[in-house]
Design an enzyme around this catalytic site. Structure first.
Site, PDB file in Angstrom:
ATOM      1  N   GLU A 733       0.834  -1.193   0.000  1.00  0.00           N
ATOM      2  CA  GLU A 733       0.000   0.000   0.000  1.00  0.00           C
ATOM      3  C   GLU A 733       0.869   1.243   0.000  1.00  0.00           C
ATOM      4  O   GLU A 733       2.012   1.234   0.467  1.00  0.00           O
ATOM      5  CB  GLU A 733      -0.933   0.001   1.197  1.00  0.00           C
ATOM      6  CG  GLU A 733      -0.263  -0.144   2.549  1.00  0.00           C
ATOM      7  CD  GLU A 733      -1.294  -0.253   3.661  1.00  0.00           C
ATOM      8  OE1 GLU A 733      -2.257   0.538   3.639  1.00  0.00           O
ATOM      9  OE2 GLU A 733      -1.134  -1.116   4.530  1.00  0.00           O
ATOM     10  N   ASP A 875      10.838   5.399 -14.172  1.00  0.00           N
ATOM     11  CA  ASP A 875      11.196   4.931 -12.830  1.00  0.00           C
ATOM     12  C   ASP A 875      11.577   3.458 -12.891  1.00  0.00           C
ATOM     13  O   ASP A 875      11.064   2.637 -12.130  1.00  0.00           O
ATOM     14  CB  ASP A 875      10.038   5.134 -11.856  1.00  0.00           C
ATOM     15  CG  ASP A 875      10.493   4.886 -10.415  1.00  0.00           C
ATOM     16  OD1 ASP A 875      11.711   4.892 -10.179  1.00  0.00           O
ATOM     17  OD2 ASP A 875       9.634   4.673  -9.546  1.00  0.00           O
TER      18      ASP A 875
END
EC number: 2.7.10.1
Length: 1115
Positions: A733, A875
């Site tokens: 999360e 990324d």
């Protein structure tokens, strides 16, 4: 001189002694053929005549006598049956059937012959009444008669065709010796047909008239020679005949037959001097090596070349000299060559005998003599009268001394940038290129011991000396602008010397060596990286590219060389042989992959496309060039130029209109355009539009609208029933989103339940985060690749948006690699334990280097696909690669990916924390993101893979990293990393983006490494002693998060930079409070928990001070 004369005077005595050795060849009867063929049928009546065998005489009055062998044999010389079936008339040579053969006879022989349906047997026929062993059947005194035994009765006479009655089943040829009496050598008629079909008339007549030496008897049944044949006049004849067939009716048919007749040779021609020359003169001066041919004389013989076994016995040669020095120094070698001579328009074989006078040992340069040598040649099988088979050859030889001389002075230039082993010139004594057997040694005597930059090595091929750079540091010393030496040449055997002066002028200026260049030029596969690097043997400090002709496997293949003048040239010279890195194309004894032709002992003689070599690994590759022909002609280029010009004008006008509109229109609040490296406090999300520009944030009106009020249009192709989705435990999360494990019922038409991962927003998310999730949803719809995370569907109606994606069993690659380190050999043997939540049940085997290369290759294939889709990831790191079952790599986290169909780069000018240690230089300094900046990140990812999840640039704070990267600093090669893998990393970290390889080339390079990878990676041994590599004091997930005011933020964010806030893979079991209470540096307290070991996050997140530094760069 006197000794040579006395030796020649004894020639008469030697001839008298040799005359009794002359003999005559034995005479005797011989067969005209070495094999006969006929057919046998079942139930042929006894007494059926089969065929005639014929013998020719060696002398008048000889009477042949024929005798059959005792056994029948199979074609593989297996003895099948005692011969009681065939008989022969010992006087005429007629073979006939002694008894009728039935089916049982055929079956009996077939079983003994291995059961083959085609049964061929043979028996042997000997000349003479004396007994001979059946295993010694050789022409001319023995012949074989082959029978095709057919398991059927004799054909009906009406079924025969004219060709069957005239032409034998097997080709027939004859052998007749020259100078022999005339005789019968063939019988035309097929006797079984004549015997069993008397109503068929077959007659023959010879063609060619009286010019040929053949004749028929009155009935033309037997063929004989008319006179003795002479092979030296004609060696081959063709016997032609006309066959006339008449049946019971009136019809007649004719068939023409031809049979070759070869005349066999006997030694009846005396040897003679070729061209009448029996004397040769020779001078021995520069060629003084053992085996050197001093002189050659030729002897002609009209007879054919003897068989190799007979040559030594038949032809002898003797050096007639009483001088022991001459006997030790010279030898005579004899080599016959078959030649053709024209006699009466006929080509006849003859023999040319070469007698070579050869040095039996090497001579020193001081040796000097004059002598005469005589060689006796004897044709011992000559059948002529007297001593006609003997000749004497004479050689007059002068051995001269050699004087060593060098030119007075040598002068060469050398570049200051020259690398070690660069060749700058040659020194050579007079006539050195003609020397053979003379060993010269060259040495350099420097005038200054501080300027000994050069060396010299002697070439064994031409006895010259090659000058090369031996000390590059000396070239760069200010006092060494002119190098002065004395060249000394010494004969190794006599120690005689000569010398000359040598002046070498140092030219040019020094240059800085490129970072990451290989030791050998041959490693470089592409022209740009070749010409920007140097290597051993480069005279200019830079490698040279040789462009091939691109025509298949050719000697002119494309390659990178230190100097195209010397490498590759198909020859490994004396300098190149000193180090395999200089010119492996010529010198490496290596495995060569791809289209090539190997050199005689080493190197590449010819190659296909581009050939590059890896000397340390002893491997070379020859592969096609990635080039295409011109896609556009002159007219096409003109049209494109005009179109581009029009486009540029349109863009400029559009920009002017937009600027004018913004200048006079209402300006909504936007985020700062300055690039800072801190993150806004929680509750102020950052997001981007699909075009790559910063969306309004913080106080934007739309961000205050609840997510539930946002209506998402339904996409029927991707919509999945919410009721069929069962959510499970949380996998990871972030601040505004999370990923949970779930099961989907009847997903994509599959029966039963499928394990998936579901991405969703948290309750505190705003419309900005929802747009990010929708953006990723739309992006994943477009991609489909085995190494990119796969979208299965979405639940977008009647509830929060849920993205259903592929489930990766083993979590992130970074965690997988680190846990693999923890496994160690004990886990492989079953004794280890696992506590990590990243890997549940990995393959129970230790990682090999091949596995790591496979991981990198899979990721490169996925990135190649994204690059072709015009997508920039921005990324790329091990934390954003997921590991699925079977160790399949999946590229994930596309929250930052941008569609670049409209533009190839994305310029980021917003605030937000970024992963400094994975970013390319242009991204850090100029905010430019392209596919080539992804290549830089891929190089860092390679470093992570090889170090099994290590932190890049261990121990270096980000604020120092900017200057280090700008000045060319790169990470060093890890201990367990191959040179080839490290070279690939350095290529990815090139400062200029266009000099970095594209992902397609990276995939090809990794494919080669996978092929070559064999050894296991010792995980325990590869553990670095420096804990910074893996921990930097803390794990990356436990790094402190601060806002722009240096206020700590809650540790609920994932281990990625802030724009990846939705789907991080942080541990859901992190404690809610810090085990050690911490205070801020300024003494103020915060309402957020921190952890005691939260400092290493700065390893890849820039501090506020660094952000100010970057603001300075922006200004």
């Amino acid at each position: 001189m006197a000794k040579a004369t006395s030796g020649a005077a004894g020639l008469g005595l030697k001839l008298i002694l040799l005359l009794p050795l002359l003999g005559e060849a034995p005479l005797g009867l011989y067969f005209s053929r070495d094999a006969y063929w006929e057919r046998l049928y079942v139930d042929q009546p006894a007494g059926t005549p089969l065929l005639y065998v014929h013998a020719l005489r060696d002398a008048p009055g000889e009477v042949p006598s024929f005798r059959l062998g005792q056994h029948l044999y199979g074609v593989y010389r297996t003895r099948l049956h005692e011969n009681d079936w065939i008989r022969i008339n010992e006087t005429t040579g007629l073979l006939y059937l002694n008894q009728s053969l039935d089916h049982s006879s055929w079956e009996q022989l077939s079983i003994r012959n291995g059961g083959f349906p085609l049964l061929t047997i043979f028996l042997q026929v000997f000349l003479g009444s004396t007994a001979q062993r059946e295993g010694e059947c050789h022409w001319p005194g023995c012949t074989r008669v082959y029978f095709s035994f057919i398991n059927d009765t004799f054909p009906n006479c009406s079924s025969f065709k004219a060709q069957d009655l005239c032409i034998p089943e097997t080709a027939v040829s004859f052998r007749v010796r020259e100078n022999r009496p005339p005789g019968t050598f063939y019988h035309f008629h097929m006797l079984p047909v004549q015997f069993l079909c008397p109503n068929i008339s077959v007659k023959y007549s010879l063609l060619g008239g009286d010019s040929l030496p053949f004749r028929c008897d009155p009935d033309c049944l037997e063929v004989s020679t008319r006179w003795a044949l002479d092979r030296e006049l004609r060696e081959k004849y063709v016997l032609e005949a006309l066959c006339i067939v008449a049946g019971p009716g009136a019809n007649k048919e004719t068939v023409t037959l031809s049979f070759p007749v070869t005349v066999y040779d006997e030694d009846d021609s005396a040897p003679t001097f070729s061209g009448g020359v029996g004397t040769a003169s020779a001078v021995v001066e520069f060629k003084r090596k053992e085996g050197t041919v001093v002189a050659t004389l030729q002897v002609f013989d009209a007879d054919v070349v003897p068989a190799s076994g007979e040559l030594v016995r038949r032809y002898t040669n003797t050096l007639l000299s009483g001088d022991s020095w001459a006997q030790q120094t010279f030898r005579v070698e004899h080599s016959p060559i078959e030649t053709l001579v024209q006699v009466n328009n006929n080509s006849v074989r003859a023999t040319m005998h070469n007698y070579k006078l050869i040095l039996n040992r090497s001579l020193s340069i001081s040796e000097s003599r004059v002598l005469q040598l005589a060689v006796l040649v004897n044709d011992s099988d000559f059948q002529g009268p007297g001593a006609g088979g003997i000749l004497v050859l004479h050689f007059n030889v002068s051995v001269l001394p050699v004087t060593l001389n060098l030119p007075r002075a040598y002068s060469f230039p050398v570049n200051k940038r020259a690398r070690r082993y660069a060749q700058i010139g040659k020194v050579c004594v007079e006539n050195c290129q003609e020397f053979s057997g003379v060993s010269i040694q060259y040495k350099l005597q420097p005038s200054s011991i501080n300027c000994t930059a050069l060396g010299v090595v002697t070439s064994p091929e031409d006895t010259s000396g090659t000058l090369f750079v031996n000390d590059t540091e000396a070239l760069r010393r200010p006092e060494c602008t002119k190098l002065q030496y004395t060249v000394v040449a010494t004969d190794r055997q006599t120690r005689r010397q000569t010398q000359a002066s040598l002046v070498v002028t140092v030219e040019g200026t020094s240059i800085t060596e490129e970072v990451g260049c290989p030791k050998s030029c041959a490693v470089n596969k592409r022209r740009p990286e070749c010409e920007e690097c140097g290597g051993l043997g480069s005279p200019t400090g830079r490698c040279e590219w040789r462009q091939g002709d691109g025509k298949g496997i050719t000697r002119n293949f494309s390659t990178c060389s230190p100097s195209t003048r010397t490498c590759p040239d198909g020859h490994c010279d004396a300098v190149e042989s000193r180090d395999a890195n200089i010119c492996p194309q010529d010198c490496l004894r290596a495995d060569i992959v791809g289209g090539h032709e190997r050199g005689e002992r080493q190197g590449i003689k010819a190659g296909y496309g581009i050939c590059n070599c890896f000397p340390d690994e002893k491997k070379c590759f020859c592969e096609p060039e990635d080039s295409q022909g011109p896609l556009c002609d002159a007219l096409c280029r003109t049209i494109i130029t005009a179109a581009l010009f029009s486009l540029i004008i349109s863009i400029l006008l559009s920009i002017f209109c937009v600027c004018h509109h913004h200048k006079h229109g209402h300006k909504p609040p936007i985020a700062s355009a300055e690039m800072t490296f801190c993150r806004p406090a929680q509750g102020f999300p950052i997001s981007y539009s699909s075009s790559g520009t910063r969306r309004p944030s913080l106080d934007s009106t739309e961000n205050q609208v609840p997510v539930d009020s946002f209506k998402i249009p339904e996409d029927p192709k991707w919509e999945f029933p919410r009721k069929n989705l069962v959510l499970g435990k949380t996998l990871g999360e972030g601040e505004f989103g999370k990923v949970v494990k779930a099961t989907a019922f009847r997903l994509k038409g599959r029966a039963g339940y499928t394990t998936v991962a579901v991405k969703m927003l948290k309750e505190n998310a705003s419309q900005s985060e929802l747009r990010d999730l929708l953006s990723e949803f739309n992006l994943l719809k477009q991609v489909n690749h085995p190494h990119v995370i796969k979208l299965y569907g979405a639940c977008s109606q009647d509830g929060p948006l849920l993205l259903i994606v592929e489930y990766a069993k083993y979590g992130s690659l970074r965690g997988f690699l680190r846990d693999s380190r923890k496994i160690g050999p004990a886990y492989v043997s079953g004794g280890g334990s696992r506590n990590s939540s990243s890997l549940d049940h990995p393959d129970e085997r230790v990682l090999t280097m091949g596995d790591l290369i496979s991981f990198a290759w899979q990721i490169s294939r996925g990135m190649q696909y994204l690059a072709e889709m015009k997508l920039v990831h921005r990324d790329l790191a091990a934390r954003n690669i997921l590991v699925a079952e079977g160790r399949k790599m999946k590229i994930s986290d596309f929250g930052l990916s941008r569609d670049v169909y409209e533009e190839d780069s994305y310029v980021k000018k917003s605030k937000g924390r970024i992963p400094v240690k994975w970013m390319a230089i242009e991204s850090l300094f100029d905010h430019i993101y392209t596919t080539q900046s992804d290549v830089w990140s891929f190089g860092v990812l390679l470093w992570e893979i090889v170090t099994l999840g290590g932190n890049p640039y261990p121990g270096i704070p980000p604020e120092r990293l900017f200057n280090l990267l700008k000045t060319g600093h790169r990470m060093e090669r890890p201990d367990n990393c191959s040179e080839e893998m490290y070279r690939l990393m350095l290529q990815c970290w090139k400062q200029e983006p266009d000099k970095r390889p594209v992902f397609a080339d990276i995939s090809k390079d990794l494919e080669k490494m996978m092929v070559k990878s064999r050894d296991y990676l010792d995980l325990a041994a590869s553990t670095p002693s420096d804990s910074l590599l893996y921990d930097d004091g803390l794990s990356e997930e436990e790094t402190p998060l601060v806002d722009c005011n240096n206020a700590p933020l809650p540790r609920s964010l994932p281990s990625t930079w802030i724009e990846n806030k939705l789907y991080g893979m942080s541990d859901p079991n992190w404690p809610g409070e810090s085990p050690v209470p911490l205070t801020r540096a300024d003494g103020t307290s915060t309402g957020f928990p921190r952890y005691a070991n939260d400092s290493v996050y700065a390893n890849w997140m820039v501090s506020p001070s660094a952000a100010k530094l970057m603001d300075t760069f922006d200004s």
